[in-house]
Enzyme design. Structure first.
Site, short mmCIF file in Angstrom:
data_model
loop_
_atom_site.label_atom_id
_atom_site.label_comp_id
_atom_site.label_asym_id
_atom_site.label_seq_id
_atom_site.Cartn_x
_atom_site.Cartn_y
_atom_site.Cartn_z
N ARG A 1 25.07 50.37 48.65
CA ARG A 1 25.83 50.50 49.90
C ARG A 1 25.00 51.16 51.00
NH1 ARG A 1 31.85 51.88 47.48
NH2 ARG A 1 32.49 49.69 47.41
N LYS B 1 44.86 42.73 36.38
CA LYS B 1 46.27 42.48 36.68
C LYS B 1 46.51 41.31 37.62
CE LYS B 1 47.81 47.31 36.59
NZ LYS B 1 48.16 48.32 37.59
N GLY C 1 34.89 45.25 42.97
CA GLY C 1 34.04 46.33 42.49
C GLY C 1 33.50 46.08 41.10
N GLY D 1 38.67 45.73 47.82
CA GLY D 1 39.99 45.52 48.40
C GLY D 1 39.94 44.76 49.71
P1 ADP Z 1 37.42 43.74 40.31
O1 ADP Z 1 37.11 45.21 40.49
O2 ADP Z 1 36.17 42.93 40.14
O3 ADP Z 1 38.34 43.20 41.36
P2 ADP Z 1 39.58 44.32 38.48
O4 ADP Z 1 39.55 45.75 38.93
O5 ADP Z 1 40.73 43.49 38.88
O6 ADP Z 1 38.21 43.59 38.91
O7 ADP Z 1 39.54 44.25 36.89
C1 ADP Z 1 38.51 44.83 36.15
C2 ADP Z 1 39.02 45.31 34.81
O8 ADP Z 1 39.67 44.27 34.11
C3 ADP Z 1 37.89 45.78 33.94
O9 ADP Z 1 38.01 47.17 33.74
C4 ADP Z 1 38.08 45.00 32.64
O10 ADP Z 1 37.89 45.80 31.49
C5 ADP Z 1 39.51 44.54 32.73
N1 ADP Z 1 39.75 43.37 31.91
C6 ADP Z 1 39.21 42.14 32.02
N2 ADP Z 1 39.65 41.34 31.02
C7 ADP Z 1 40.48 42.06 30.25
C8 ADP Z 1 41.25 41.79 29.07
N3 ADP Z 1 41.23 40.59 28.49
N4 ADP Z 1 41.99 42.80 28.55
C9 ADP Z 1 42.00 44.01 29.15
N5 ADP Z 1 41.31 44.33 30.26
C10 ADP Z 1 40.56 43.36 30.81
MG MG Z 2 38.23 46.98 39.98
#
Ligand code: ADP
Ligand code: MG
Length: 424
Positions: free
Chosen positions: A36, A197, A347, A370
């Site tokens: 960053r 989620k 992230g 976000g």
């Molecule tokens: P990003 O930060 O890239 O937007 P998110 O914060 O939405 O991604 O999600 C990341 C999290 O999702 C990670 O901590 C990962 O461990 C979790 N994750 C991915 N697949 C699974 C799964 N099948 N079961 C539980 N957690 C999961």
């Molecule tokens: Mg995340």
């Protein structure tokens, strides 16, 4: 609609307040990833070359309106000094008489860094007095903090209302790449979503289903869709209350929506825990799906190979726990090898791409988690909305018989030219 750029500001001999995103990971006072900081360098260097004095500001962590010693910005100032090759003075406060005295004496080419904005309760509250105190420090304002542009905070919105304001190079590039993704993607346009989620990303899923030629969903998010399709997901993480919307997506999207065909299951989410690959209709009652399986990866790669654009957000598995990183890492490597314009946001997804070492072969790695999702949802970011529009180009560009006068559209072909402005 283009926003006024730092290039459109007259900054010679002026003091320019730059809102950067220096919210870097720290361990025991050491910066573990300076991406960053590097991302803000082009704007800072440009301003210095133009003869401005630069006053940098950023938040770091969540000190909640109080001074938290571990969240001081001094380590950022030291790293900046190394990268810029000139002194960067870390001021001990955000605003106040001492800060005003220090910035009053600033000469062109000098750089200071204000203390962590969130030490002051006025920052997140967008308090008018705090915003005015920040604005008093400078003659102009540049926002280069894409990662904070979705927050209506004082340093993002309040200050921009009080000073001649413009977008920095990083913010500009993020808006261009992500905006083009929605408005004129090189097709076929595919998206891959994963992560924890569905409920975090409903807006993005619905928007992408409208604009994409295909959407592949993995991660825990896929478990909710698998449940909606009627499969038993055992002890996997999923969201029962999102099964209903998920059913709608399955109906409307048809074969444009790809789900895993097989998953890696385990009974214990621990490094090296025993695991096996099962088809999605055979998830054992006592097991959790924690990654996509090899058949899924092969099928997705087949579909994605001819893509013109691929946007990826969200890990395909629990990539933090080996060996459940495999699907996520394999996707990162596959995307790096594609001809397509590749864009990664989020992230955790960005962290995963960096761990695989292929970040340099992804066309655009967004610095905003976000913020990038809100932009893709079609939301207006407060920090962008507040910036004035770019001045109209001088001359109308349609001179008689000019060589480039044919055709009206200014088509740029694709959202991202490889190797764009991210790297310091
Ligand atoms: P990003 O930060 O890239 O937007 P998110 O914060 O939405 O991604 O999600 C990341 C999290 O999702 C990670 O901590 C990962 O461990 C979790 N994750 C991915 N697949 C699974 C799964 N099948 N079961 C539980 N957690 C999961
Ligand atoms: Mg995340």
């Amino acid at each position: 609609m283009r926003k006024r750029s730092v290039r459109d500001l007259d900054v010679r001999g002026r003091r320019v307040l730059v809102r950067a995103d220096f919210n870097v990971p720290l361990e025991g006072g050491r910066i573990t990833d300076d991406t960053r900081i590097r991302a803000a360098l082009p704007t800072i260097r440009y301003l210095l070359e133009q003869g401005a004095a630069v006053i940098l500001c950023s938040h770091l962590g969540r000190p909640k309106g109080k001074v938290v010693e571990e969240l001081r910005l001094a380590p950022v100032a030291r790293r900046l000094e190394e990268l810029l090759g000139r002194p960067v003075r870390a001021l001990p406060e955000v605003v106040g008489p001492q800060v005003e005295r220090e910035v009053a004496g600033l000469q062109p080419g000098e750089v200071v860094l204000l203390e962590n904005l969130r030490f002051h309760p006025g920052e997140t509250a967008n308090d008018p007095e705090f915003a005015a105190a920040l604005a008093r420090l400078a003659d102009a304002y540049v926002n280069d903090a894409f990662g904070a542009a979705h927050r209506a905070h004082a340093s993002v919105v309040g200050v921009a209302e009080r000073l001649p304001a413009a977008a920095g190079f990083l913010l500009e590039r993020e808006l261009q790449v992500l905006g083009d993704l929605l408005e004129r993607p090189r097709r076929p346009f595919w998206a891959v979503l994963g992560g924890a989620k569905v409920s975090d990303k409903i807006g993005v899923i619905e928007r992408l289903l409208e604009v994409c030629d295909g959407l592949a969903i993995g991660g825990a998010m896929a478990n909710t869709l698998l449940a909606a399709r009627g499969f038993d997901v055992g002890r996997s993480i999923y969201e029962p209350e999102q099964v209903e919307p998920a059913r709608r997506w399955l109906e409307t999207a048809g074969d444009r929506l790809l789900l895993p065909a097989d998953v890696v299951v385990t009974e214990k989410l621990e490094p090296g825990a025993p695991s096996r690959v099962v088809p999605v209709d055979r998830i054992p009652a006592g097991a959790m799906a924690v990654d996509v399986g090899p058949a899924t990866l092969a099928a997705w790669q087949e579909r994605l190979r001819g893509a013109g654009t691929v946007f990826w957000n969200g890990p395909l598995g629990v990539f933090e726990v080996e060996p459940f990183h495999r699907g996520t890492f394999a996707l990162a490597e596959f995307l790096a090898g594609l001809e397509a314009v590749t864009v990664v946001g989020g992230g955790d997804s960005v962290a995963a791409v960096q761990r695989t070492g292929v970040a340099g072969r992804i066309d655009h790695i967004s610095t905003g988690g976000g913020a990038s999702l809100e932009l893709l949802e079609g939301k207006e970011l407060p920090g962008v909305a507040v910036l004035p529009e770019a001045p109209a180009p001088r001359g109308n560009g349609s001179g008689p018989g000019g060589a480039g006068a044919a055709g009206g559209a200014s088509e740029r072909g694709g959202p991202a030219g490889p190797g764009g402005g991210m790297a310091g």
